[in-house]
Design a protein around this motif. Structure first.
Motif, short mmCIF file in Angstrom:
data_model
loop_
_atom_site.label_atom_id
_atom_site.label_comp_id
_atom_site.label_asym_id
_atom_site.label_seq_id
_atom_site.Cartn_x
_atom_site.Cartn_y
_atom_site.Cartn_z
N ASN B 498 17.09 28.79 38.48
CA ASN B 498 17.05 29.10 37.05
C ASN B 498 17.53 27.94 36.18
O ASN B 498 17.77 28.13 34.98
N THR B 499 17.72 26.78 36.76
CA THR B 499 18.17 25.65 35.94
C THR B 499 17.01 25.14 35.08
O THR B 499 15.85 25.51 35.28
N LEU B 500 17.35 24.30 34.13
CA LEU B 500 16.29 23.71 33.31
C LEU B 500 15.39 22.85 34.20
O LEU B 500 15.83 22.29 35.20
N THR B 501 14.15 22.75 33.81
CA THR B 501 13.21 21.87 34.51
C THR B 501 12.77 20.77 33.55
O THR B 501 13.10 20.79 32.36
N CYS B 502 12.02 19.85 34.08
CA CYS B 502 11.61 18.68 33.29
C CYS B 502 10.99 19.08 31.96
O CYS B 502 11.30 18.53 30.90
N ASN B 503 10.09 20.08 32.04
CA ASN B 503 9.34 20.44 30.84
C ASN B 503 10.16 21.17 29.79
O ASN B 503 9.70 21.35 28.66
N ASP B 504 11.34 21.63 30.14
CA ASP B 504 12.18 22.25 29.12
C ASP B 504 12.60 21.22 28.07
O ASP B 504 12.92 21.58 26.94
N CYS B 505 12.60 19.96 28.49
CA CYS B 505 13.00 18.90 27.55
C CYS B 505 11.86 17.91 27.30
O CYS B 505 11.66 17.47 26.17
N HIS B 506 11.15 17.56 28.37
CA HIS B 506 10.08 16.56 28.23
C HIS B 506 8.74 17.24 28.01
O HIS B 506 8.36 18.13 28.78
N ASN B 507 8.02 16.80 27.02
CA ASN B 507 6.68 17.32 26.80
C ASN B 507 5.79 16.93 27.98
O ASN B 507 5.70 15.74 28.31
N PRO B 508 5.14 17.90 28.64
CA PRO B 508 4.36 17.56 29.83
C PRO B 508 3.16 16.67 29.53
O PRO B 508 2.63 16.03 30.46
N ARG B 509 2.75 16.59 28.29
CA ARG B 509 1.59 15.76 27.97
C ARG B 509 1.96 14.29 27.84
O ARG B 509 1.26 13.40 28.31
#
Lengths: 130, 534
Positions: B498-509
């Motif tokens: 349940n931790t944050l993942t990359c896309n929670d902060c970084h825009n996947p595009r």
């Protein structure tokens, strides 16, 4: 051979003295809290009656409920849900039932009673659903 | 064999060691187990029910403390040097005296003139006004931390005393509190527990979960989703597991936060003066191993070794809490997000004080306190934080404007080399201030006397009484000012899944941080591309 005599003395003390000094299991309210929260409440979340907070009843009401031993408005016994067979039946999906699988039924009953008495509306530490 | 009083764990260990060497051990242990269930766990905590000095009726908490001091005089002296007793602390970065005795907040505001209520969470008896004797050892309350029965509590209004005689509480409620059995509690003292710590630390600000956002009653028996360390069916950490006290001084105060620690974790058994109540104490400063990272889906083009290095590099700029506490108030107890004192005083049709509740039964208005906004599963705000916190204290000049006056300010920047991005509860209030002197006000909010706001509903009277008690000047005028207070989050650590993942902060595009959680955090650069997302 040198240990035999003291061992016998120890066992004799045990057999003669224990019944005189033994006292009833008083109930571990903390373990009762874990069972109430992780087994009772978890199941009640999905039932029409919903979750029952310990502090929604008084000590007298909890005592009457426990003595009546009627669960689901008398459809079955409350003690069924504290028994080893029930715990074994849900142990695969409920970690608390698995953890307390081997606790004697009467101990778990005493634990639960100690918790609801402490946590009742007029108990020493009224406790909500948490 | 000499049989004397056994004090402390060491004594218990000695007793068990002697018994184990005796040929009588088997029989005696069976005997003891049958008659005294507690003896089998004597190594964990001394059985105080055996001590004659505790086998007598006690009429007051002070009587119990006098009995405790008979054996624990050093411990009482230790306690009296701690923040738990003095409610004072020096700001390690600024010349400011802090602590509950001094600071102003935007919850209940301040303790001056309100002591009988606030001090229900003081580890003492009888702090009802400024005359409290901080030198009297018998005023130390040992039981509030060391009770194991779960029956000892100190209602607001009794100046830190428990209930000695049956009483209606709150007055007029019809709820009767029974006196605490001091004899039983004294004979059953033991180590602190989540229950004993939470009894105060989760109820700050006037109720369950109100103040911190990451501390509430759900942590008495939490599941893994609520806190992976305190999970009652897992690691089952007590608070003291991390807040390991030395000489009764409990580390981990937010008055002196530790933001980062470089280097290896401390070695077990090696004493050190560093704050142990931080993640790195157990996990080190590069905590993500190849094994743990291998359990998550790798980014395209990344090996598990590269993934581990990349995630560990994040730890240079992100507090562990940033990813591992994705939201606050996750245990089913809401936390207060704002409190507007300026709308207090609205009465019902009958002219009497009213209370209003939301659909879940949580109080959102009280004539005596004002209006509240509550939140559950709240996404934190994020700040660069270097561990320096500057407070706005009583007497400091404040200016009413369009923004929020900071009750506390976090130091930090992306370039100072010591800050990390930290998750924070951003809590806002509207509270009384003196528009002439341009200072915050500590009003006499609660009491049964005619100056208390809860009785008079008159801010000028309440402010005059409170500021007089605080020894601070007051012009006689009251206005209201918007304020903001920051609370760093440390508890309610989520499981790995349940931790944050990359896309929670970084825009996947495009890797941009402009749309995620960090969009308002200054100084962040565009991240790498994550075409597949995660």
């Amino acid at each position: 051979m040198t240990l035999r005599k003291p061992l016998l003395v120890g066992l004799a003390i045990c057999l003669l003295g224990a019944p005189l000094l033994a006292r009833a299991y008083e109930g571990d309210w903390k373990r009762g809290h874990v069972y109430y929260r992780m087994v009772c409440t978890e199941c009640h979340k999905g039932q029409p009656c919903g979750v029952i907070a310990p502090n929604s009843l008084t000590r007298a009401e909890w005592t009457a409920y426990l003595q009546a031993d009627k669960h689901a408005k008398g459809k079955d016994s409350l003690k069924t849900y504290l028994g080893k067979p029930f715990r074994a039946s849900i142990a695969g999906t409920n970690k608390a039932a698995a953890k307390f699988a081997d606790v004697p039924d009467e101990e778990l009953y005493a634990d639960l009673k100690a918790f609801v008495m402490r946590s009742a509306k007029d108990g020493d530490a009224p406790t909500g659903c948490r | 064999m000499v049989w004397g009083p056994i004090e402390g764990e060491e004594g218990a260990f000695v007793l068990i060691s002697i018994l184990r060497r005796s040929a009588l051990a088997v029989g005696l242990f069976i005997f003891a187990g049958a008659g005294f269930p507690g003896v089998a766990v004597a190594a964990d905590s001394v059985d105080h029910s055996r001590f004659k000095v505790l086998r007598k009726p006690f009429k007051s908490g002070q009587e119990v403390t006098r009995a405790c001091i008979g054996c624990h005089s050093d411990e009482v002296e230790q306690v009296m040097k701690t923040k738990h007793w003095t409610w004072e602390a020096m700001n390690p970065h600024f010349d400011q005296k802090l602590g509950k005795k001094t600071v102003v907040n935007n919850f209940c505001i301040g303790i001056a003139s309100n002591q009988p209520y606030c001090t229900s969470c003081h580890i003492g008896f009888g702090w009802k006004d400024n005359s409290f004797d901080f030198t009297a050892q018998e005023n130390v309350d040992c039981l509030v931390c060391h009770d194991t029965t779960g029956t000892y509590r100190k209602p607001p209004g009794l100046a830190g005393h428990p209930v000695y005689e049956e009483m209606e509480f709150p007055p007029g409620s019809g709820t009767i509190l029974r006196p605490v059995d001091l004899n039983k509690v004294a004979q059953n003292v033991g180590k602190t527990s989540r229950y004993s710590c939470i009894a105060c630390h989760s109820y700050g600000g006037g109720g369950d979960g109100v103040k911190h956002g990451d501390l509430d009653s759900s942590l008495q028996v939490p599941d893994a989703d609520t806190d992976v360390h305190m999970d009652a069916l897992g690691l089952d950490f007590a608070c003291a597991k991390c807040h390991a006290a030395t000489g009764h001084d409990v580390p981990g105060s937010r008055y002196a936060p530790t933001v980062t620690r470089r280097g290896a974790p401390p070695q077990s058994g090696v004493p050190e003066k560093r704050n142990p109540a931080i993640c790195e104490s157990c996990h080190g400063s590069r905590p993500h191993s190849v094994d743990t990272v291998a359990k998550i889906k790798p980014l395209p083009g990344f090996t598990t070794v590269a993934m581990a290095a990349m995630v560990n590099n994040h730890a240079d700029k992100l507090a562990c809490q940033t990813c591992h506490i994705p939201a606050m108030a996750r245990g089913g107890v809401p936390t207060k997000m704002s409190w507007d004192w300026s709308v207090a005083g609205r009465m019902g049709p009958d002219g009497k004080p009213i209370e209003e509740f939301d659909a879940k039964g949580h109080k959102i208005y009280d004539s005596k306190k004002g209006a509240f906004v509550l939140g559950e599963n709240v996404v934190p705000a994020y700040f660069w934080f270097n561990g320096e916190v500057k407070y706005t204290l009583l007497g400091d000049k404040v200016t009413k404007g369009s923004g929020y006056t900071p009750i506390n300010q976090f130091g930090g920047s992306p370039t100072d080399g010591k800050s990390r991005i930290w998750p924070v509860k951003r809590y806002r209030g509207v509270q009384p201030y003196d528009p002439v002197n341009q200072t915050l006000i500590v009003p006499h909010t609660y009491g049964t006397d005619p100056d208390a706001y809860s009785v008079s509903f008159n801010w000028e009277k309440a402010a005059a009484a409170g500021m007089a008690s605080a020894g601070a000047p007051f012009s006689g005028k009251v206005d209201f000012i918007r304020t903001e207070m920051l609370w760093p989050l440390n508890h309610m650590v989520a499981p790995r899944a349940n931790t944050l993942t990359c896309n929670d902060c970084h825009n996947p595009r495009n890797g941009s941080l402009s749309e995620g959680r960090m969009k308002n955090v200054p100084g962040l650069k565009k991240g790498p591309l994550f075409k597949s997302g995660r």
